[in-house]
Design a protein around this motif. Structure first.
Motif, PDB file in Angstrom:
ATOM      1  N   VAL A  22       0.831  -1.207   0.000  1.00 28.47           N
ATOM      2  CA  VAL A  22       0.000   0.000   0.000  1.00 28.47           C
ATOM      3  C   VAL A  22       0.866   1.258   0.000  1.00 28.47           C
ATOM      4  O   VAL A  22       0.609   2.219  -0.745  1.00 28.47           O
ATOM      5  N   ARG A  25       2.402   1.752  -3.294  1.00 24.50           N
ATOM      6  CA  ARG A  25       1.418   1.645  -4.375  1.00 24.50           C
ATOM      7  C   ARG A  25       1.763   0.543  -5.388  1.00 24.50           C
ATOM      8  O   ARG A  25       1.506   0.664  -6.581  1.00 24.50           O
ATOM      9  N   ASP A  27       0.371  -2.244  -5.525  1.00 25.73           N
ATOM     10  CA  ASP A  27      -0.857  -2.901  -5.991  1.00 25.73           C
ATOM     11  C   ASP A  27      -1.300  -2.380  -7.355  1.00 25.73           C
ATOM     12  O   ASP A  27      -2.034  -3.051  -8.072  1.00 25.73           O
ATOM     13  N   GLN A  28      -0.820  -1.176  -7.714  1.00 25.82           N
ATOM     14  CA  GLN A  28      -1.170  -0.616  -9.023  1.00 25.82           C
ATOM     15  C   GLN A  28      -0.171  -1.025 -10.114  1.00 25.82           C
ATOM     16  O   GLN A  28      -0.364  -0.718 -11.285  1.00 25.82           O
ATOM     17  N   LEU A  29       0.887  -1.725  -9.708  1.00 23.43           N
ATOM     18  CA  LEU A  29       1.942  -2.073 -10.662  1.00 23.43           C
ATOM     19  C   LEU A  29       1.960  -3.560 -11.010  1.00 23.43           C
ATOM     20  O   LEU A  29       2.491  -3.954 -12.051  1.00 23.43           O
ATOM     21  N   ALA A  51       6.915  -5.636  -8.129  1.00 23.33           N
ATOM     22  CA  ALA A  51       6.829  -4.344  -8.814  1.00 23.33           C
ATOM     23  C   ALA A  51       7.540  -4.371 -10.158  1.00 23.33           C
ATOM     24  O   ALA A  51       7.326  -3.505 -11.004  1.00 23.33           O
TER      25      ALA A  51
END
Length: 321
Positions: A22, A25, A27-29, A51
């Motif tokens: 979190v 970030r 989780d967005q990758l 990542a």
């Protein structure tokens, strides 16, 4: 993803993992793919690996598993590919798993429970073209072939039960049909001959002997392969004619006695190949009403002549000559 990492022993501190994902970030990758990791990696290392980009895809190979092969033919083909560096699995391991299937296979597929104790997966390794990664394991390949068999022929188990046919006998007859038939139109007729030979009400001529050339050849091949290194199997000619006029004179090792079907009545102890879905369908729905007990194909012909009596059978042979 966290559950997968925990299951594979790559992650124990789930709180740290969640915090890092979190905070950075990640989780967005994350994208779908294969990621190589080791149990020595810290949560920070694991998150950093996720990542990044996934591992490059493993090269694939198309395995041409022809219909109607026996296990040893499959092993010979895999050995050839292994020696050429086209696949990484160990053919010896594949053979061991296929000839001595453990509970990991028997418990997963209900149809394998029909196999008598001690018998191999012969009859259930479906042919076809399989696109697989070059690093596929022997176990994974067997699962693929069993899955394919279930998709193509899994319905034959309840069908045999509904028709009051012994399933394993049916599969064995289908394997004989696979080796004998050259045209689809002959499959049900050949299956009918073999079922008729097992029927004492119909068969008063052969003493319930199956008199199947391929079973005798299977036994002699098995004896020859036992004395031959697996590395030489790809040079061996499987199911080649024996070069004798009378198959009743052929001696086979004691463990293959049931395959000498000119001397011993009834079916051999297991299928001689993994038959195609067409041969299984023929064995389930044989043409038996004609009460044929013999069939013969003239040299070079792709269809058979069928006969009810040995005298008619001999006439067909003479006409061919």
């Amino acid at each position: 993803i966290q559950e997968n990492l925990v299951d594979q022993g790559l992650l124990t501190d789930t709180l740290a993992f969640k915090y890092l994902v979190v905070s950075y970030r990640v989780d967005q990758l994350i994208v779908a793919g294969v990621y190589t990791m080791t149990p020595q990696m810290s949560p920070t290392d694991v998150v950093g690996r996720l990542a990044g980009s996934p591992d490059p895809p493993t090269p694939e190979i198309a395995l041409d598993m022809r219909q109607g092969r026996r296990i040893e033919q499959i092993v010979a083909y895999l050995q050839q590919l292994s020696e050429a560096g086209e696949i990484e699995l160990d053919p010896k391991e594949f053979r061991e798993l296929a000839t001595n299937p453990g509970p990991e296979f028997r418990d997963q597929y209900n149809f394998l429970k029909k196999i008598p104790d001690g018998n191999s997966l012969e009859g259930f390794l479906a042919g076809g073209t399989y696109g697989v990664p070059i690093d596929i394991t022997s176990e994974e390949l067997i699962y693929l072939m069993l899955d394919q068999w279930e998709e193509e022929s899994g319905g034959s188990v309840p069908q045999a039960r509904k028709k009051d046919i012994d399933f394993y006998d049916m599969l064995t007859i289908a394997s004989l049909v696979e080796k004998e038939a050259k045209k689809d139109s002959d499959r049900a007729k050949i299956a009918g001959v073999y079922w008729n030979r097992l029927n004492p009400k119909v068969n008063k001529q052969t003493g319930l002997l199956m008199q199947a050339d391929p079973t005798v050849i299977y036994a002699t091949d098995s004896a020859a392969l036992a004395d031959l290194s697996i590395k030489k199997w790809d040079e061996y000619v499987f199911f080649d004619l024996l070069g004798v006029a009378d198959y009743t004179t052929v001696d086979v090792p004691r463990q293959y006695a049931s395959f000498q079907t000119y001397q011993n009545p009834g079916l051999p102890d297991w299928p001689i190949v993994s038959p195609s879905a067409k041969s299984i369908e023929a064995a389930l729905n044989p043409t038996t009403k004609s009460k044929n007990l013999y069939f013969y194909a003239c040299p070079g012909a792709d269809t058979h002549k069928f006969a009810k009596t040995f005298e008619q059978h001999e006439k067909h042979i003479r006409r061919c000559q």
